[in-house]
Design a protein around this motif. Structure first.
Motif, PDB file in Angstrom:
ATOM      1  N   PHE A 126      -4.752  26.442  12.739  1.00  0.00           N
ATOM      2  CA  PHE A 126      -4.472  26.779  11.345  1.00  0.00           C
ATOM      3  C   PHE A 126      -5.741  27.256  10.634  1.00  0.00           C
ATOM      4  N   PRO A 127      -5.576  27.894   9.470  1.00  0.00           N
ATOM      5  CA  PRO A 127      -6.754  28.399   8.744  1.00  0.00           C
ATOM      6  C   PRO A 127      -7.758  27.306   8.382  1.00  0.00           C
ATOM      7  N   ASN A 128      -7.285  26.067   8.168  1.00  0.00           N
ATOM      8  CA  ASN A 128      -8.189  24.956   7.890  1.00  0.00           C
ATOM      9  C   ASN A 128      -7.551  23.661   8.364  1.00  0.00           C
ATOM     10  N   LEU A 129      -8.363  22.614   8.442  1.00  0.00           N
ATOM     11  CA  LEU A 129      -7.910  21.338   8.979  1.00  0.00           C
ATOM     12  C   LEU A 129      -6.894  20.666   8.050  1.00  0.00           C
ATOM     13  N   GLY A 130      -7.017  20.905   6.750  1.00  0.00           N
ATOM     14  CA  GLY A 130      -6.059  20.332   5.816  1.00  0.00           C
ATOM     15  C   GLY A 130      -4.652  20.847   6.057  1.00  0.00           C
ATOM     16  N   HIS A 131      -4.542  22.144   6.302  1.00  0.00           N
ATOM     17  CA  HIS A 131      -3.237  22.748   6.589  1.00  0.00           C
ATOM     18  C   HIS A 131      -2.655  22.149   7.862  1.00  0.00           C
ATOM     19  N   ALA A 132      -3.487  21.952   8.867  1.00  0.00           N
ATOM     20  CA  ALA A 132      -3.018  21.362  10.123  1.00  0.00           C
ATOM     21  C   ALA A 132      -2.521  19.936   9.909  1.00  0.00           C
ATOM     22  N   ARG A 133      -3.213  19.176   9.056  1.00  0.00           N
ATOM     23  CA  ARG A 133      -2.779  17.801   8.770  1.00  0.00           C
ATOM     24  C   ARG A 133      -1.443  17.789   8.020  1.00  0.00           C
ATOM     25  N   ALA A 134      -1.305  18.686   7.073  1.00  0.00           N
ATOM     26  CA  ALA A 134      -0.035  18.783   6.347  1.00  0.00           C
ATOM     27  C   ALA A 134       1.097  19.134   7.307  1.00  0.00           C
ATOM     28  N   ASN A 135       0.809  20.006   8.253  1.00  0.00           N
ATOM     29  CA  ASN A 135       1.821  20.390   9.232  1.00  0.00           C
ATOM     30  C   ASN A 135       2.208  19.209  10.133  1.00  0.00           C
ATOM     31  N   ALA A 136       1.244  18.376  10.495  1.00  0.00           N
ATOM     32  CA  ALA A 136       1.533  17.194  11.314  1.00  0.00           C
ATOM     33  C   ALA A 136       2.459  16.235  10.577  1.00  0.00           C
ATOM     34  N   VAL A 137       2.232  16.041   9.284  1.00  0.00           N
ATOM     35  CA  VAL A 137       3.098  15.164   8.493  1.00  0.00           C
ATOM     36  C   VAL A 137       4.470  15.804   8.318  1.00  0.00           C
ATOM     37  N   LYS A 138       4.494  17.123   8.135  1.00  0.00           N
ATOM     38  CA  LYS A 138       5.778  17.837   8.061  1.00  0.00           C
ATOM     39  C   LYS A 138       6.600  17.608   9.311  1.00  0.00           C
ATOM     40  N   ASN A 139       5.958  17.701  10.469  1.00  0.00           N
ATOM     41  CA  ASN A 139       6.672  17.473  11.727  1.00  0.00           C
ATOM     42  C   ASN A 139       7.215  16.051  11.823  1.00  0.00           C
ATOM     43  N   TYR A 140       6.455  15.078  11.319  1.00  0.00           N
ATOM     44  CA  TYR A 140       6.933  13.704  11.352  1.00  0.00           C
ATOM     45  C   TYR A 140       8.145  13.539  10.434  1.00  0.00           C
ATOM     46  N   MET A 141       8.077  14.138   9.254  1.00  0.00           N
ATOM     47  CA  MET A 141       9.213  14.052   8.333  1.00  0.00           C
ATOM     48  C   MET A 141      10.431  14.764   8.906  1.00  0.00           C
ATOM     49  N   THR A 142      10.211  15.858   9.621  1.00  0.00           N
ATOM     50  CA  THR A 142      11.316  16.560  10.277  1.00  0.00           C
ATOM     51  C   THR A 142      11.937  15.666  11.347  1.00  0.00           C
ATOM     52  N   PHE A 143      11.084  14.959  12.078  1.00  0.00           N
ATOM     53  CA  PHE A 143      11.562  14.008  13.089  1.00  0.00           C
ATOM     54  C   PHE A 143      12.418  12.921  12.440  1.00  0.00           C
ATOM     55  N   LYS A 144      12.121  12.586  11.184  1.00  0.00           N
ATOM     56  CA  LYS A 144      12.871  11.564  10.460  1.00  0.00           C
ATOM     57  C   LYS A 144      14.091  12.130   9.739  1.00  0.00           C
ATOM     58  N   GLY A 145      14.399  13.403   9.960  1.00  0.00           N
ATOM     59  CA  GLY A 145      15.647  13.956   9.466  1.00  0.00           C
ATOM     60  C   GLY A 145      15.559  14.903   8.295  1.00  0.00           C
TER      61      GLY A 145
END
Length: 309
Positions: A126-145
């Motif tokens: 990703f363009p920066n580490l913050g964006h990558a972290r936000a994406n990781a949390v997004k994936n977890y929330m997606t996993f939770k439905g």
């Protein structure tokens, strides 16, 4: 006056002059400066210690009824974008509350902003580490439905973050519940335009023999972020195609192209794109884009094309 007396007077004079110079050059500065701190040789200077930053998992809808906050969050080690440790029951309960709220309010979305500091190394795509972290949390929330269509991610520099002694950052994120507006529709149109551009101009990666790492340019990182958003919002698939030059046999080159495509697939998975959203294929040496009779041409043909369809 005796020589002994004269000698003693000279010693006294030297001591007086030395004392005056010491006061003028050293002590007078501290005397006039309230911030000046002096220590004796027996005193140890204790370095200032700062408490680690803790940003709680908190989200509120200013135009609705949702309000949730807990004094813990998603944690990350410095210079990483994988969530550190397991997620607490309190956070999972909050995500369940957010999901229910989104299910009953069709005009709502979540903005997740990930934070990073200047002294961190961005080892993501990703363009920066913050964006990558936000994406990781997004994936977890997606996993939770929660549908990925309802989650927007971005990154922001935040140099006031302080890690603990184990280099862990506590909650380097913020969460906002927003209401869809006309601006949201404009953002969707811009994303569609970006997705169409990727189809016309795929993300190209070039490989040297034996290469086992991928280093993206600033422009390539932005294209990757666009690809990730296209997958989340438009339900498209990522298509990875491996190509080679004509060195060796066609059979071996077909195998080599597939190996490179699979290598890139694993890289994409590591950066948060689900395996089910990625297809790979090898064209081997069959579709050159440059002259295989030159070193420069062969280098261009040893490539991976990443597109969406």
């Amino acid at each position: 006056m005796s020589k002994k007396t004269t000698y003693l007077l000279w010693i006294l004079l030297v001591v007086v002059i030395g004392t005056i110079l010491h006061w003028y050059l050293c002590c007078s500065v501290c005397y006039t400066d309230k911030n000046c701190i002096t220590t004796t040789n027996n005193e140890a200077v204790t370095p200032e210690t700062k408490n680690p930053t803790l940003l709680p998992f908190s989200i509120k809808d200013d135009n609705g009824s949702l309000s949730f906050s807990v004094n813990e969050s998603f944690n990350f080690k410095k210079s990483t974008f994988s969530i550190h440790d397991s997620i607490s029951t309190s956070i999972n309960n909050g995500i369940a509350m957010i999901k229910e709220y989104l299910d009953t309010n069709g005009n709502k979305q979540i903005n997740i902003t990930g934070y990073y500091t200047n002294d961190e190394v961005n080892n993501s795509a990703f363009p920066n580490l913050g964006h990558a972290r936000a994406n990781a949390v997004k994936n977890y929330m997606t996993f939770k439905g929660i549908s990925s269509k309802l989650i927007n991610t971005n990154g922001q520099l935040y140099n006031d973050l302080i890690a603990d002694n184990n280099h862990i950052l506590y909650g380097p994120l913020s969460f906002d519940m927003i209401t869809k507006t006309q601006d949201s529709s404009k953002d969707e149109e811009l994303l569609k335009t970006a997705c169409d551009r990727i189809k016309e101009e795929p993300l190209m990666l070039y490989f040297k023999t034996g290469q086992a790492s991928i280093n993206l340019t600033k422009q390539q990182r932005q294209k990757f972020a666009d690809i990730s958003a296209c997958v989340d919002k438009l339900n498209v698939k990522v298509h990875v195609v491996g190509h080679t030059d004509n060195t060796g046999t066609p059979e071996n080159n077909l195998k080599l192209g597939q190996e490179r495509a699979d290598f890139v697939k694993n890289y994409l998975i590591h950066n948060g794109i689900l395996p089910t959203n990625i297809t790979t294929i090898s064209e081997g040496q069959n579709k050159p884009i440059a002259d295989n009779n030159t070193d420069e041409g062969r280098a261009k043909n040893r490539r991976i094309e990443i597109t969406i369809n």
